[in-house]
Design a protein around this motif. Structure first.
Motif, short mmCIF file in Angstrom:
data_model
loop_
_atom_site.label_atom_id
_atom_site.label_comp_id
_atom_site.label_asym_id
_atom_site.label_seq_id
_atom_site.Cartn_x
_atom_site.Cartn_y
_atom_site.Cartn_z
N LYS A 69 0.81 -1.22 0.00
CA LYS A 69 0.00 0.00 0.00
C LYS A 69 0.84 1.27 0.00
O LYS A 69 0.35 2.35 -0.32
CB LYS A 69 -0.93 0.01 1.22
CG LYS A 69 -1.85 -1.20 1.29
CD LYS A 69 -2.73 -1.29 0.05
CE LYS A 69 -3.68 -2.49 0.15
NZ LYS A 69 -4.49 -2.63 -1.07
N GLY A 70 2.08 1.15 0.40
CA GLY A 70 2.96 2.32 0.42
C GLY A 70 4.33 1.96 -0.09
O GLY A 70 4.85 0.88 0.17
N PHE A 71 4.92 2.90 -0.81
CA PHE A 71 6.15 2.57 -1.51
C PHE A 71 7.05 3.81 -1.51
O PHE A 71 6.69 4.84 -2.08
CB PHE A 71 5.79 2.15 -2.93
CG PHE A 71 6.90 1.52 -3.69
CD1 PHE A 71 7.53 0.39 -3.21
CD2 PHE A 71 7.32 2.04 -4.90
CE1 PHE A 71 8.56 -0.20 -3.92
CE2 PHE A 71 8.33 1.46 -5.62
CZ PHE A 71 8.96 0.32 -5.12
N GLY A 87 6.36 5.07 -6.56
CA GLY A 87 6.74 5.32 -5.19
C GLY A 87 7.10 6.78 -4.96
O GLY A 87 7.25 7.57 -5.89
N LEU A 88 7.26 7.14 -3.70
CA LEU A 88 7.56 8.51 -3.30
C LEU A 88 9.02 8.62 -2.91
O LEU A 88 9.51 7.83 -2.09
CB LEU A 88 6.67 8.92 -2.12
CG LEU A 88 6.95 10.30 -1.52
CD1 LEU A 88 6.50 11.39 -2.48
CD2 LEU A 88 6.25 10.45 -0.17
N VAL A 272 9.61 5.56 4.82
CA VAL A 272 8.22 5.11 4.99
C VAL A 272 7.55 5.88 6.11
O VAL A 272 6.41 6.37 5.97
CB VAL A 272 8.17 3.60 5.27
CG1 VAL A 272 6.74 3.17 5.61
CG2 VAL A 272 8.69 2.80 4.07
N MET A 273 8.26 6.02 7.23
CA MET A 273 7.69 6.73 8.39
C MET A 273 7.34 8.17 8.04
O MET A 273 6.28 8.68 8.42
CB MET A 273 8.69 6.72 9.54
CG MET A 273 8.83 5.40 10.24
SD MET A 273 9.99 5.54 11.63
CE MET A 273 9.64 4.02 12.51
N TYR A 274 8.21 8.85 7.33
CA TYR A 274 7.99 10.26 6.99
C TYR A 274 6.75 10.41 6.11
O TYR A 274 5.89 11.27 6.36
CB TYR A 274 9.22 10.82 6.28
CG TYR A 274 9.06 12.27 5.84
CD1 TYR A 274 9.19 13.31 6.75
CD2 TYR A 274 8.75 12.57 4.51
CE1 TYR A 274 9.02 14.63 6.36
CE2 TYR A 274 8.59 13.89 4.11
CZ TYR A 274 8.72 14.91 5.04
OH TYR A 274 8.54 16.21 4.66
N ASN A 278 3.10 11.92 7.61
CA ASN A 278 2.71 13.22 7.07
C ASN A 278 1.56 13.12 6.07
O ASN A 278 1.20 14.11 5.41
CB ASN A 278 3.91 13.90 6.40
CG ASN A 278 4.90 14.43 7.42
OD1 ASN A 278 4.68 15.47 8.05
ND2 ASN A 278 6.00 13.71 7.60
N GLY A 279 0.99 11.93 5.92
CA GLY A 279 -0.16 11.74 5.04
C GLY A 279 0.15 11.96 3.58
O GLY A 279 -0.72 12.36 2.80
#
Length: 713
Positions: A69-71, A87-88, A272-274, A278-279
């Motif tokens: 779900k997050g990358f 990804g971000l 990933v945490m950042y 921070n949404g």
């Protein structure tokens, strides 16, 4: 820890974090609570995106794309990778600070050391916050000192596996020796010296760890206060020897230096945490198609440089010694003691070279001097009379006192004197030795400008030796001829000599031939020298090339190609410093003046060497103290600032007061830094005019306005 495929339900939420660095790829799979489900550390060996493809393919065998779900991506290759696979991208400083601040909310400082970079990150936590935030940061320059590559290269030199044995060996050392940490290549000289005097291997390994820690403190952290507790992250944190070194160098106890469980992956976790906290939209995974296409269509194409053409410059090392019947020839002695070579020369009154020796210093300057003097005496000693002696080079004070020199001169003056004596119209000198390089500008026979290399081996002879060693090429016998045969020398740029290894590996893996690599290295030393030493200074039309590297015809050819100007090689180009010292000794001698030279008997002098560490500044140099049999005065060498060398030459102090200390006392007056309870504080830097000339004024001005005044340390 890997979990079976059956447990990866489509509804599960997983986050993938990638940290793509110059040396390694760090991959983590996290759950919703930032728990680490998988962690992988892969060396990239100059091919980060090939390794990325392999690792992602492996991860996707266990996790379906829909479950990720997050990358996020970070590191030097993160931005390009994000454009290919989605990804971000998160800046690596922010990523490191986020993971440290959230996992260790009380932490104040982060030390992160990877393969080719190192970072100091300052954190702080506001009242009421549950995690620390980024306040300030510093990074290393484009130099391997203070990075993991520094340790990697030294470990390979001494045959110690960096991962399994290096750290454990360092812990065995009781008294680690002083090893230069300012440049990975220069550290090699210290290591060779310690090996020659039978220093145990575990002590050398520990010395390297302490060298890296001190270098980080002085060049990355610099004047910043390292507040506790400190987090030590990055791949180097796995090295127990480095953990010990940082504890001792920074004076930290076990609770004040924290090694995270996932120290190598803090960047990947933090990215990933950042994004999550921070949404931020962590774009869905795009798949591997674009990455595969990139690798297929972007095969490395070599940027070629012009083919090298051998210079027409002549090499002349002719020695002109002819006996003058039974009469002894009056000669002048010149000695140039450098970090890598020791040169001994005799010239006659017309400046013809009567005898010469070019010897390795090998960390033992006095032995090299005695060896050179012995060989020259055996050759011509009975037929000459030394009526003047001069010394130069980094060991000039030690050498001058040891032989009884009439004059001691700096290297710039000596090199320029020899060149001008041969041709008064010379206007530029390029001089490259083993560990230093010099640029000298001359007008009408007078030095008007000069520059030397900083603490960096790029642009010196050591640079070529290092690279030739990696390519298994003999620097003297093969390098020059192989480079001149190169049809398409590759463009390697002007990077740190240690980081150049990554470039060489990449070119070799993509099929570059050895001759083209060697040709590229010849160009590289020239670009390094011109950009880092000469910079924007004037390069004239009568250029002399001097120093040991002049033996390499490929470098001479590269200089002519890059500058577009003819290069002249003066006679005895490799010992011009010693020739200049001898000429200056001749000029220093007044008519009828008797030389202070102790004679060739010095070649058999007995001496003892002891060592101590100078505590006068933070460099903590290891000083060698030399006591010569039959002489009262001790000699010193080994310091960076020549404090002891110069002090030992003073005849008498005459009780001269320390006027610098007196000035500080007068500036400070009755000032004391106290907490007076005043609401506002003014800080004054201890620098330049604002302190060293105007502090009494500014202190009075602000105190009268009602401020509390503090000054920097």
């Amino acid at each position: 820890m890997a979990i079976g495929t059956g447990e990866k339900a489509e509804s599960a939420k997983y986050y993938l974090g990638l940290d793509i660095g110059s040396v390694s790829l760090n991959t983590v799979v996290l759950d919703d609570n930032y728990g680490v489900l998988e962690e992988h550390y892969d060396y990239v060996y100059g091919k980060p995106f090939e390794v990325l493809l392999e690792r992602l393919s492996s991860v996707l065998e266990r996790y379906s794309p829909a479950s990720i779900k997050g990358f996020t991506l970070t590191g030097t290759g993160g931005k390009l990778a994000a454009s290919l696979i989605g990804g971000l991208f998160v800046n690596e400083i922010i990523a490191q600070a986020t993971s440290a601040g959230r996992l260790y909310p009380d932490a104040k400082t982060v030390i992160e050391i990877g393969g080719e970079d190192s970072k100091l990150i300052v954190l702080d936590r506001e009242p009421g916050e549950d995690h620390a935030r980024l306040v300030d940061f510093e990074m290393n320059s484009i130099c391997a000192a203070g990075t993991g590559s520094f340790l990697d290269q030294q470990a390979r030199r001494i045959g110690v596996p960096i991962i399994h044995e290096f750290g454990e060996m360092a812990l065995k050392s009781v008294n680690p020796p002083r090893i230069a940490g300012r440049c990975s290549v220069f550290a090699k000289s210290d290591m060779i010296h310690h090996q020659q005097i039978a220093t145990p291997l575990h002590d050398i390994v520990a010395g390297l760890c302490f060298a890296l820690a001190r270098n980080f403190r002085s060049t990355v952290a610099r004047s910043k206060e390292i507040k506790r507790p400190v987090i030590f992250a990055g791949g180097v944190a796995a090295n127990k020897g480095m953990v010990r070194a940082f504890r001792e160098v920074l004076d930290l106890n076990e609770n004040e230096l924290i090694i995270p469980v996932h120290h190598a992956s803090m960047g990947a976790i933090g990215a990933v945490m950042y994004a999550h906290s921070n949404g931020l939209e962590m774009h869905h995974f795009k798949g591997l198609t674009e990455l595969e296409a990139y690798l297929k269509n972007n095969a490395t194409t070599f940027v070629s440089l012009p083919q090298l053409k051998e210079s027409e410059a002549l090499y002349n090392k002719e020695v002109r010694f002819r006996q003058n019947g039974g009469e002894r020839i009056k000669v002048f002695l010149g000695i140039d003691v450098g970090s890598l070579s020791t040169n001994v020369v005799l010239i006659d009154e017309k400046h013809n070279v009567i005898a010469r020796r070019y010897l390795p210093t090998a960390g033992k300057p006095l032995e090299a001097i005695q060896k050179g003097m012995t060989e020259i005496y055996d050759e011509v000693g009975e037929h000459v009379e030394v009526i003047g002696a001069g010394t130069t080079g980094s060991g000039r004070y030690l050498t001058g006192d040891f032989i009884g020199a009439d004059t001691i001169q700096n290297e710039i003056t000596a090199q320029a004197t020899a060149a001008i004596d041969y041709d008064p119209t010379v206007d530029t000198i390029f001089e490259i030795g083993g560990q230093d390089s010099k640029y000298i500008s001359i007008e009408n026979g007078v030095v008007v400008d000069f520059e030397m290399n900083k603490v960096c081996a790029a642009g010196t002879g050591s640079f070529l030796e290092e690279q030739a060693e990696k390519l298994d090429i003999k620097i003297v016998e093969e390098f020059g001829s192989l480079a001149l045969k190169s049809e398409s020398p590759v463009k390697l740029g002007d990077r740190c000599t240690v980081f150049m290894e990554s470039d060489l590996n990449s070119f070799m893996q993509n099929g570059a031939k050895n001759d083209n690599l060697v040709g590229g290295l010849a160009y590289s030393i020239v670009y390094n020298y011109l950009q880092k030493v000469v910079a924007d200074r004037r390069v004239g039309n009568k250029i002399f090339f001097q120093g040991g590297v002049t033996n390499n015809k490929a470098v001479v050819a590269a200089f002519e190609q890059v500058t577009g100007k003819k290069i002249t090689i003066p006679p005895h180009f490799d010992v011009t410093g010693a020739i200049g010292a001898a000429i200056l000794a001749q000029k220093a001698m007044a008519p009828g003046q008797k030389t202070t030279f102790k004679g060739f008997a010095i070649r058999n002098a007995k001496y003892e060497i002891s060592r101590f560490v100078c505590q006068s500044c933070t460099n903590h140099c290891e000083i060698r103290k030399v006591n010569i049999a039959g002489e009262k005065k001790s000699l010193f060498y080994g310091g960076r600032c020549e404090r002891y060398e110069i002090d030992s030459r003073k005849k008498s102090s005459n009780n001269i007061p320390n006027l610098f200390r007196k000035r500080i006392e007068m500036l400070m007056g009755d000032f004391k830094e106290t907490d007076t309870g005043k609401k506002h504080t003014i800080g004054i830097p201890r620098a330049l005019m604002v302190f060293y000339q105007q502090f009494p004024f500014w202190r009075t001005f602000f105190e009268e306005l009602g401020f509390r005044v503090v000054i920097s340390r």
